[in-house]
Design a protein around this motif. Structure first.
Motif, PDB file in Angstrom:
ATOM      1  N   ALA A 186     -11.512  -3.914  -2.995  1.00  0.00           N
ATOM      2  CA  ALA A 186     -10.669  -3.325  -3.264  1.00  0.00           C
ATOM      3  C   ALA A 186     -10.908  -3.240  -4.754  1.00  0.00           C
ATOM      4  O   ALA A 186     -10.239  -2.248  -5.506  1.00  0.00           O
ATOM      5  CB  ALA A 186      -9.348  -4.451  -3.525  1.00  0.00           C
ATOM      6  N   SER A 199      -4.135  -7.576  -2.890  1.00  0.00           N
ATOM      7  CA  SER A 199      -5.398  -7.269  -2.074  1.00  0.00           C
ATOM      8  C   SER A 199      -6.228  -8.409  -1.916  1.00  0.00           C
ATOM      9  O   SER A 199      -6.475  -9.476  -1.640  1.00  0.00           O
ATOM     10  CB  SER A 199      -6.147  -6.120  -2.032  1.00  0.00           C
ATOM     11  OG  SER A 199      -6.886  -6.188  -1.064  1.00  0.00           O
ATOM     12  N   GLU A 201       0.869  -1.300  -0.209  1.00  0.00           N
ATOM     13  CA  GLU A 201       0.027  -0.174   0.336  1.00  0.00           C
ATOM     14  C   GLU A 201       0.597   1.105   0.031  1.00  0.00           C
ATOM     15  O   GLU A 201       0.576   1.948  -0.719  1.00  0.00           O
ATOM     16  CB  GLU A 201      -0.588   0.009   1.049  1.00  0.00           C
ATOM     17  CG  GLU A 201      -2.030  -1.150   1.192  1.00  0.00           C
ATOM     18  CD  GLU A 201      -2.884  -1.167   2.375  1.00  0.00           C
ATOM     19  OE1 GLU A 201      -4.196  -1.941   2.489  1.00  0.00           O
ATOM     20  OE2 GLU A 201      -2.385  -0.926   3.201  1.00  0.00           O
TER      21      GLU A 201
END
Length: 157
Positions: free
Chosen positions: A46, A41, A5
């Motif tokens: 997502a 993810s 991330e």
């Protein structure tokens, strides 16, 4: 926040800079980063967020050409825009990073000065610069909206 991330966030930030400073393909970089995040993810949310963000980027890419293009064609002929584009390309290589931003208006002004004379060249150049600014603003806002969607997605997922 995971390492992926953080890396995706940095790539998105670089993409936003790439929209303003035409060195990197900003929108493509943002889209790629979003796809990496959704893939890593694996969460359905997502993928939903990524799909929405990619749709915003796609709409922005279409509108950035359609809206300013109509205004521009009314004020500046295609030949002048071609000369401006070629000057932007040359400027990109002559003055790294900002050469395209310098070359385009110079090319448009020179082409318009040859076509309509000194007095009428500046209004055409201003119209071309205005359209270029509107196009950049549209793409940047689309990038910001996609970034906002990603930030919400990171918070939810």
């Amino acid at each position: 926040m995971t390492l992926v991330e953080v890396a995706v966030g940095l790539a998105i930030l670089v993409g936003l800079v790439g929209i303003v400073v035409p060195v990197l393909p900003g929108t493509i970089l943002i889209a790629g980063a979003l796809l990496v995040w959704a893939t890593e993810s694996g969460d359905p949310t997502a993928w939903l967020v990524t799909g929405l963000a990619l749709a915003v980027l796609a709409v922005g890419a279409v509108v950035k050409y359609a809206l300013p293009g109509k205004q521009l064609k009314a004020a500046v002929p295609t030949e002048t825009l071609l000369v401006g584009s070629l000057a932007a390309l040359a400027g990109f290589f002559v003055i790294p990073v900002v050469g395209a931003l310098v070359g385009f208006p110079i090319g448009v002004y020179v082409a318009e000065r040859v076509r309509v004379g000194r007095t009428a060249a500046w209004p055409s150049t201003k119209a071309a610069l205005r359209a270029m600014g509107v196009s950049l603003l549209i793409e940047f806002v689309a990038g910001l909206l996609a970034t906002a969607a990603w930030l919400v997605g990171v918070t939810v997922v």
